[in-house]
Design an enzyme around this catalytic site. Structure first.
Site, short mmCIF file in Angstrom:
data_model
loop_
_atom_site.label_atom_id
_atom_site.label_comp_id
_atom_site.label_asym_id
_atom_site.label_seq_id
_atom_site.Cartn_x
_atom_site.Cartn_y
_atom_site.Cartn_z
N HIS A 165 45.50 -9.57 10.56
CA HIS A 165 45.97 -9.23 11.11
C HIS A 165 46.59 -7.44 10.29
O HIS A 165 46.99 -7.71 9.54
CB HIS A 165 47.64 -9.66 11.60
CG HIS A 165 48.07 -8.57 13.01
ND1 HIS A 165 47.77 -8.06 14.17
CD2 HIS A 165 49.40 -7.97 13.09
CE1 HIS A 165 48.53 -7.40 14.52
NE2 HIS A 165 49.61 -7.03 14.16
N LYS A 212 0.90 -1.11 -0.10
CA LYS A 212 -0.27 -0.30 0.04
C LYS A 212 0.82 1.33 0.16
O LYS A 212 0.56 2.09 -0.57
CB LYS A 212 -1.39 -0.21 1.15
CG LYS A 212 -0.15 0.21 2.67
CD LYS A 212 -1.23 0.48 3.56
CE LYS A 212 -1.23 -0.04 4.68
NZ LYS A 212 0.09 0.44 5.26
N GLY A 236 9.41 -1.56 2.23
CA GLY A 236 8.83 -1.21 3.79
C GLY A 236 9.71 -0.13 4.56
O GLY A 236 10.53 0.60 4.55
N GLY A 294 15.40 1.96 26.61
CA GLY A 294 16.54 1.92 25.91
C GLY A 294 16.57 0.49 25.38
O GLY A 294 17.53 -0.30 26.23
N ARG A 348 7.48 -1.98 19.26
CA ARG A 348 7.41 -2.06 17.54
C ARG A 348 5.64 -3.62 17.79
O ARG A 348 6.10 -4.30 17.90
CB ARG A 348 8.25 -2.51 16.42
CG ARG A 348 9.14 -0.99 16.06
CD ARG A 348 9.62 -1.42 14.70
NE ARG A 348 9.23 -1.45 13.89
CZ ARG A 348 8.46 -0.39 13.27
NH1 ARG A 348 9.34 1.13 14.12
NH2 ARG A 348 7.56 -0.20 11.83
P1 NAI Z 1 13.08 -3.46 22.33
O1 NAI Z 1 12.10 -4.53 22.78
O2 NAI Z 1 14.24 -3.45 21.72
O3 NAI Z 1 13.03 -1.84 23.69
C1 NAI Z 1 12.03 -1.13 24.07
C2 NAI Z 1 12.45 -0.98 25.51
O4 NAI Z 1 11.35 -0.03 26.19
C3 NAI Z 1 12.26 -1.80 26.32
O5 NAI Z 1 14.02 -2.28 27.01
C4 NAI Z 1 11.43 -2.33 27.69
O6 NAI Z 1 11.79 -2.34 28.40
C5 NAI Z 1 11.48 -0.31 27.33
N1 NAI Z 1 10.26 -0.20 27.63
C6 NAI Z 1 8.62 -0.26 27.60
N2 NAI Z 1 8.23 0.21 28.21
C7 NAI Z 1 8.40 1.73 28.62
C8 NAI Z 1 7.73 2.60 29.50
N3 NAI Z 1 6.90 2.69 29.64
N4 NAI Z 1 9.41 2.73 30.30
C9 NAI Z 1 10.02 2.77 29.86
N5 NAI Z 1 10.75 1.68 29.00
C10 NAI Z 1 10.06 0.91 28.77
O7 NAI Z 1 12.05 -2.34 20.61
P2 NAI Z 1 12.29 -1.01 19.97
O8 NAI Z 1 14.13 -0.31 20.77
O9 NAI Z 1 11.60 0.22 20.19
O10 NAI Z 1 12.89 -1.65 19.09
C11 NAI Z 1 11.60 -2.08 18.28
C12 NAI Z 1 11.87 -3.58 17.29
O11 NAI Z 1 12.79 -2.99 16.10
C13 NAI Z 1 12.96 -4.18 18.31
O12 NAI Z 1 12.35 -6.00 18.11
C14 NAI Z 1 13.77 -4.19 17.35
O13 NAI Z 1 15.17 -5.31 17.11
C15 NAI Z 1 13.79 -3.90 16.12
N6 NAI Z 1 15.35 -2.88 15.38
C16 NAI Z 1 16.25 -3.37 15.26
C17 NAI Z 1 17.01 -2.90 15.17
C18 NAI Z 1 18.70 -3.36 14.73
O14 NAI Z 1 19.15 -4.97 14.22
N7 NAI Z 1 19.93 -2.44 15.09
C19 NAI Z 1 17.25 -1.18 14.65
C20 NAI Z 1 16.09 -0.59 15.60
C21 NAI Z 1 14.86 -1.65 15.41
#
Ligand code: NAI
Length: 462
Positions: free
Chosen positions: A439, A42, A47, A182, A269
């Protein structure tokens, strides 16, 4: 051609709903295998990963690294000053990268025998997807609708309160930022904003940053962030935020209030599965996620799901691999199911984090006794040249294979390739120790860590 029915009546081998990493990889592989494919999207082919996720954020992180290089040049005898960050140019560099990749991907899809259908698709039965006035019928249907940036109840996105979607296209750099969450997105954006000169506070409810990683990695990141003057408030509950024209006030359960120019909400997410007819077609959902077996099959015959809508790691390369897997599965190739733990994970903050396999705690839970070894990058020539600190931590079964590799340090994401081979091939430390690592590279750190586990540490303190 005379035998081909008009498109409106045609039955495809596969109809794919969603053109992100999971959907388009499935389409490309299926077309390669001679299957007829309709791919419904869409918005934009590619994506989240290409347009709002992996690619643009890594471009921002690279610009952030360049800013840091300018800032720290004098340390290397290169006297440079960081004058300012020209955000408009940062965006055009980032958008240029995305644009080129987007063009390439559009070319790939249009040159394959894939019917690309632009529009909002709705599952109207286990074998039909409705797009406008067209009904696409598939012998198989693959759901690949992806994810969206969540917020928490009561915290409305708008103005100074935003998710990564809006943070990606900021017109002005904030001076003070609060990052709520975090996890992966939180620490990557915290890293970018800090490199661009903002004062950053990360608020995380769990006791540590990047809580899905090995505890030693979280500690190292927290130390490195502290050095970079990024404040991490962990184990802290967020209670609310209010905003006006000049600032956003973030309140915590401790009673603290933090004033900032911007609040970035990065609390995970959610799956895009609502209102798309999945439930009505008999697909089983768990908190909105589509549950599947290890072969990406939903509860309904001929209906598959891939990518972020399937519980587990929300990573582009996982979705991509699942898409390829499903195409091969449908083509009857009987592909080997994907081992979720064997999927490499990289977080591109500074310092970078890379891991594969089990954390020490997970390995102890699963296997009981394990042994670990932590190789400090202090002993690695290239890391010293770069001026980075960190380590390679290995987790192995007693006299058995390596079941976890955890790395932290500048550029260590690039080492994840060998790490995933080690894990997925169930390599013994002795076997890796025999391999010669070039190295001077940071890759040697992986070699040295395995030498140490094999009982012959060379550049390491035992
Ligand atoms: P995440 O699940 O990695 O982290 C969300 C964090 O927010 C958790 O640590 C959680 O404890 C915290 N949290 C939730 N509610 C809260 C609250 N009310 N107060 C304070 N802390 C709270 O999710 P994130 O960082 O949003 O990423 C989403 C997805 O996207 C992940 O699954 C991630 O792996 C993926 N992603 C991967 C990347 C990579 O591979 N480099 C880059 C960006 C995203």
């Amino acid at each position: 051609m005379a035998d081909t029915p008009p498109d409106a009546e045609r039955t495809y081998d596969i109809v794919i709903l969603g053109g992100g990493s999971g959907g388009y990889s499935c389409a490309l592989r299926a077309a390669q295998l001679g299957l007829s494919v309709a791919l419904v999207e869409k918005d934009k082919l590619g994506g989240t990963c290409l347009h709002r996720g992996c690619i643009p954020t890594k471009a921002l992180l690279h610009a952030a690294e360049v800013a840091d290089s300018a800032r720290t040049g004098a340390k290397f005898g290169v006297n440079a000053t960081l004058d300012s960050i020209d955000l408009a140019t940062v965006h055009s560099y980032k958008d240029g990268v995305v644009g080129r990749l987007y063009k390439g991907l559009q070319g790939l899809v249009s040159s394959a025998t894939i019917e690309y259908v632009e529009g909002h698709g709705q599952l109207t039965s286990p074998s039909t997807v409705q797009v406008g006035d067209r009904t696409l019928t598939g012998k198989n249907v693959v759901l690949a609708t992806g994810s969206y940036a969540r917020t928490i109840p009561g915290l409305e996105i708008g103005g100074r309160i935003m998710t990564s979607d809006q943070a990606m296209t900021l017109a002005e750099l904030p001076e003070r930022v609060v990052v709520l969450g975090g996890g992966v997105i939180g620490v990557e954006f915290a890293s970018v904003f800090a490199s661009f000169g903002a004062q950053v506070t990360v608020v995380e409810a769990l006791p540590r940053l990047v809580a899905a990683e090995d505890e030693a990695v979280s500690k190292a990141l927290e130390r490195a962030f502290k050095k970079r003057k990024i404040t991490a408030k962990t184990g802290v509950k967020f209670t609310g935020a209010t905003q006006d024209e000049t600032s956003v006030q973030v309140t915590l359960e401790s009673g603290d209030t933090i004033e900032a120019d911007l609040l970035l909400v990065a609390v995970g997410r959610g799956p895009v599965t609502d209102g798309l007819g999945f439930k009505e077609a008999g697909v089983s959902l768990d908190r909105g996620f589509v549950t599947t077996d290890e072969r990406c099959r939903t509860a309904v015959e001929g209906l598959y799901a891939v990518g972020d809508i399937v519980p587990g790691l929300q990573l582009a390369h996982r979705g991509f691999a699942q898409g390829v897997f499903v195409a091969e599965q449908i083509a009857g190739l009987e592909p080997t199911p994907i081992d979720e733990a064997g999927i490499p994970r990289v977080t591109y903050c500074d310092p970078e984090i890379a891991s594969v396999g089990l954390t020490e705690a997970q390995a102890r839970d699963k296997h009981g006794e394990v042994s670990t070894y932590e190789y400090n990058l202090g002993g690695n020539g290239k890391s010293q040249i770069l001026g980075t600190a960190g380590f390679v931590k290995l987790v192995r079964l007693p006299d058995g294979p390596v079941v976890g590799v955890h790395m932290v340090g500048a550029r260590m994401g690039e080492q994840v390739g060998e790490a995933q081979l080690i894990y997925n091939w169930e390599a013994l430390p002795d076997e890796v120790a025999q391999l010669i690592h070039a190295h001077p590279t940071q890759n040697e750190a992986l070699g040295e860590a395995h030498l140490a586990l094999a009982g012959k540490p060379l550049h390491a303190h035992a």
